[in-house]
Enzyme design. Structure first.
Site, mmCIF file in Angstrom:
data_model
loop_
_atom_site.group_PDB
_atom_site.id
_atom_site.type_symbol
_atom_site.label_atom_id
_atom_site.label_comp_id
_atom_site.label_asym_id
_atom_site.label_seq_id
_atom_site.Cartn_x
_atom_site.Cartn_y
_atom_site.Cartn_z
ATOM 1 N N ASP A 15 0.847 -1.198 0.000
ATOM 2 C CA ASP A 15 0.000 0.000 0.000
ATOM 3 C C ASP A 15 0.879 1.244 0.000
ATOM 4 O OD1 ASP A 15 -2.149 1.682 0.139
ATOM 5 O OD2 ASP A 15 -2.722 1.182 2.189
ATOM 6 N N ASP A 111 -3.183 2.558 -6.138
ATOM 7 C CA ASP A 111 -1.970 2.624 -5.315
ATOM 8 C C ASP A 111 -1.824 1.468 -4.330
ATOM 9 O OD1 ASP A 111 -4.043 3.349 -3.655
ATOM 10 O OD2 ASP A 111 -2.930 4.933 -2.634
ATOM 11 N N GLU A 112 -2.527 0.378 -4.540
ATOM 12 C CA GLU A 112 -2.364 -0.767 -3.640
ATOM 13 C C GLU A 112 -2.694 -2.066 -4.365
ATOM 14 O OE1 GLU A 112 -5.354 -1.395 -0.559
ATOM 15 O OE2 GLU A 112 -6.519 0.259 -1.420
#
Length: 397
Positions: A15, A111-112
């Site tokens: 993350d 973004d993860e």
């Protein structure tokens, strides 16, 4: 903590920390270490904070906070509008990077994502591997991250949230009573504010309360979701890391951070060729091609630019990719020392769906080139890349 110490799966949840703010700081080094917020309509004080750097968070600036309120808490707050094209380009780099470690990478947002490293790194030290990924993400892409390590996706997600920024947390099922169950029920992934309020009406205030509550009662009250929440609270989650569960592949690329900054054109072209070979291999592996190639240039001062070029026809061979990338380098490189180079094929489509505006003189050559390229790939995969050597044409008649 070696791979063999794990009896089950080894799942990472990776993350990014304050992703949008990190990307902006990478593109503009003057923002590094300063309180920064990304907000919609920043010129209008009615805008909302999308994300904030950790320097801004120290002042109390939070996501979804109105801009006027954020400025009240932090008068020297720097506000930038979001640039989602820029963020998507960096996100593509991120997931291409994670695929260097395992093919089992499942993006869940920009973004993860999850990584299943069970078989790939069965013999490696799990913590050392996580530290390597975290350090390389920060050094090569300028992205701080937190990583959760667990035997399931849910526990890995919970673990990555336990220490930010730049945290690495291991969460095993036998540790639930110490690490997970004391947390407030609203901190549990999958539980929103409204569900948390309903659970509290049942005297369920912690994840431990949820874990010990009757599964049948929860199912009767919340349906299948209630049963799933009970299972998750007890660490039960059999979901696989599935790369196909994300949206269809939209980009394929490769990037590299140089061991030393390079300011010589020929050396950069050599890197472009190496990257073109890697992109060709990945395009073929995924059976896709692209008519829109992008080059990423990151300078020694961390300033980063991305430039792309749309073509009439889709490409997939390293020679064609190199031609386009070299042209972009020629047009947009400013002559300063380069820290990172990347090539990405955007808006990829299946090779079977690709079409060309072929004329009578080119279609046979196109077919021959495609067949030859496939044959060479098969030979090098089977016997090694040195099986074929360049020859010299005999011009004697």
């Amino acid at each position: 903590m070696n791979g063999q110490d794990w009896k089950g799966r080894i799942i990472f949840h990776v993350d990014m920390n304050s992703f949008y703010a990190s990307v902006e700081s990478n593109h503009d080094s003057s923002l590094v270490g300063k309180p920064l917020a990304i907000a919609g309509n920043p010129k209008e004080r009615r805008g909302i904070v999308v994300t904030a750097s950790y320097e801004a968070r120290e002042y109390g600036v939070k996501t979804t906070m109105p801009v006027w309120q954020a400025l009240k808490k932090c008068p020297n707050l720097i506000i930038r509008p979001p640039d989602f094209n820029k963020y998507r380009a960096v996100s593509a780099e991120l997931f291409h990077f994670l695929e260097e470690y395992t093919d089992l990478v499942e993006p869940v947002s920009i973004d993860e994502g999850y990584m299943d490293v069970t078989s790939t790194f069965k013999e490696r030290n799990v913590l050392n591997m996580a530290e390597e990924i975290q350090n390389r993400l920060y050094k090569e892409l300028g992205l701080p991250s937190s990583i959760g390590i667990a035997p399931s996706k849910f526990l890995a997600k919970m673990a990555s949230d336990m220490k930010k920024p730049l945290g690495i947390t291991v969460l095993r099922k036998r540790e639930l009573s110490q690490k997970l169950w004391p947390l407030p029920v609203e901190d549990m992934h999958g539980i929103g504010a409204k569900t948390a309020e309903k659970l509290k009406m049942l005297n369920i205030y912690t994840i431990g309360d949820l874990a010990s509550y009757s599964s049948d009662s929860l199912k009767g009250r919340f349906g299948v979701m209630g049963q799933k929440l009970h299972e998750r609270a007890n660490g039960i989650d059999y979901r696989d890391v599935d790369p196909e569960s994300a949206k269809e592949v939209k980009s394929v690329g490769s990037s590299t951070t140089m061991s030393v900054d390079i300011d010589q054109k020929q050396e950069l072209l050599n890197v472009i060729w190496m990257l073109s070979e890697k992109v060709e291999a990945r395009l073929k592996q995924k059976q896709v091609c692209s008519a829109n190639f992008q080059i990423t240039i990151r300078y020694s001062n961390r300033k980063t630019i991305t430039r792309s070029k749309k073509l009439l026809n889709p490409l997939f061979t390293k020679e064609d990719i190199h031609t386009q990338a070299a042209d972009l380098l020629e047009r947009y490189w400013d002559g300063e020392a380069v820290r990172l180079l990347g090539i990405t094929g955007l808006e990829v489509i299946p090779i079977t769906d690709a079409y060309k505006q072929l004329d009578l003189f080119s279609y046979k050559k196109d077919i021959q080139d495609a067949n030859l390229s496939d044959t060479i790939s098969e030979l090098t995969n089977k016997y090694g890349k040195h099986i074929l050597k360049k020859g010299h044409r005999n011009n004697e008649s």
